[in-house]
Enzyme design. Structure first.
Site, PDB file in Angstrom:
ATOM      1  N   LYS A  65       0.813  -1.226   0.000  1.00 36.89           N
ATOM      2  CA  LYS A  65       0.000   0.000   0.000  1.00 36.89           C
ATOM      3  C   LYS A  65       0.841   1.267   0.000  1.00 36.89           C
ATOM      4  O   LYS A  65       0.427   2.293  -0.523  1.00 36.89           O
ATOM      5  CB  LYS A  65      -0.948  -0.004   1.198  1.00 36.89           C
ATOM      6  N   GLY A  95      -0.220   0.914  11.901  1.00 36.56           N
ATOM      7  CA  GLY A  95       0.218   0.623  10.533  1.00 36.56           C
ATOM      8  C   GLY A  95      -0.637   1.367   9.522  1.00 36.56           C
ATOM      9  O   GLY A  95      -1.311   2.350   9.847  1.00 36.56           O
TER      10      GLY A  95
END
Ligand code: NAP
Length: 274
Positions: free
Chosen positions: A66, A128
């Site tokens: 990502k 995260g």
């Protein structure tokens, strides 16, 4: 015309995205091919370039790409630049564009579940990519009383607070400093698990989290049975939700970006329980 879509991650074999997007495509009357691509970090740039050069319409990005995928796009949404995380790519006139639908998908699922976070005290476990996306969306769009963050690696809490600390409405607080705030802050109304702890086993966290009987526990992870986080949380309260709703909502927002079609999500969430 057949539209080529896919999800890229490492590993990716357990992804439910193909099932979800095929169901959306049936609703929209579109023909799609949606494949899973297990790609290592070193090959990600070349993969993205070739996927779109070979007629790809849209890609979902999952763990662990990502952040890194942003290096390989031409433009990105403001939210992506802010949190440095993207989960959806599309080709547009200006080239490959990156968007993040995780945070908005999470808020949409709260809305569907009638969970109001305004004026609530929220504790997020994890710091995260997913934690970043949901905290950023909460801070920009909602007005909770407080957001605390707790994470295994303390330095990442500090980094996250620095990154998101300039928000107009609210600045997240390090949960390890809760004692300093406990005279002003009531118990947590919502506890959100944004870690990947317990996916393959038992979940545990410190037990002295200040909660009350109505506290809602929301797990970003999901499973056919009760998740290990919700099993752990059941000793505090039975108000628990797993991440299937968010998964379907963030996918619906990706689908809307690709096809300008908002699919109905309820029946697709039911499909995931089968
Ligand atoms: P990530 O960027 O890799 O972050 C992982 C987080 O989990 C970090 O805070 C990490 O702590 C913590 N963690 C991992 N193992 C741990 C352990 N054994 N003990 C304590 N903490 C641990 O991953 P992510 O993208 O944020 O995803 C987190 C979870 O959310 C995953 O399970 C993912 O599947 C889920 N998710 C769900 C959706 C949905 O649509 N439902 C969307 C996005 C993500 P450290 O900083 O200490 O390493």
């Amino acid at each position: 015309m057949i539209h080529k879509l896919g999800v890229v991650g490492h590993p990716v074999k357990h992804s439910l995205s193909p099932k979800i997007h095929r169901a959306f495509a049936r609703q929209a009357g579109l023909e799609i091919i949606y494949d899973k691509y297990d790609i290592e970090d070193a090959e990600l740039g070349l993969f993205i370039k070739e996927f779109f050069a070979n007629g790809g319409k849209g890609l979902n990005i999952t763990i662990p790409h990502k952040l890194n995928c942003i290096k390989y796009v031409d433009t990105a949404a403001t939210a992506v630049k802010r949190i440095m995380s993207a989960n959806t790519l599309i080709t547009m006139e200006g080239g490959i564009f990156a968007e993040s639908t995780d945070g908005p998908g999470f808020l949409k699922d709260l809305y569907v579940k009638e969970i109001d976070i305004n004026k609530k005290n929220i504790l997020i476990l994890g710091a995260g990519g997913a934690a970043k996306s949901i905290i950023s969306s909460i801070c920009l769009g909602k007005k909770p009383d407080s957001i605390f963050i707790s994470n295994r690696t303390q330095s990442k809490v500090n980094e996250l607070i620095k990154l998101l600390g300039t928000d107009e409405y609210i600045t997240p607080i390090d949960f390890s400093e809760y004692e300093m705030h406990k005279d002003q802050v009531r118990a947590m109304d919502i506890v959100i698990n944004a870690t990947s702890k317990g996916i393959d086993g038992k979940f545990s966290w410190e037990d002295d989290i200040p909660v009350h009987e109505e506290t809602i526990f929301y797990d970003l992870s999901y499973s056919k049975d009760q998740t290990s986080f919700l099993e752990w949380a059941s000793k505090f309260s039975n108000n628990g939700f797993d991440g299937k709703g968010m998964l379907v909502q963030q996918a619906a927002l990706s689908f809307k970006l690709w096809f300008d079609f908002s699919p109905s999500t309820e029946e697709v969430e039911e499909l995931l329980n089968e």
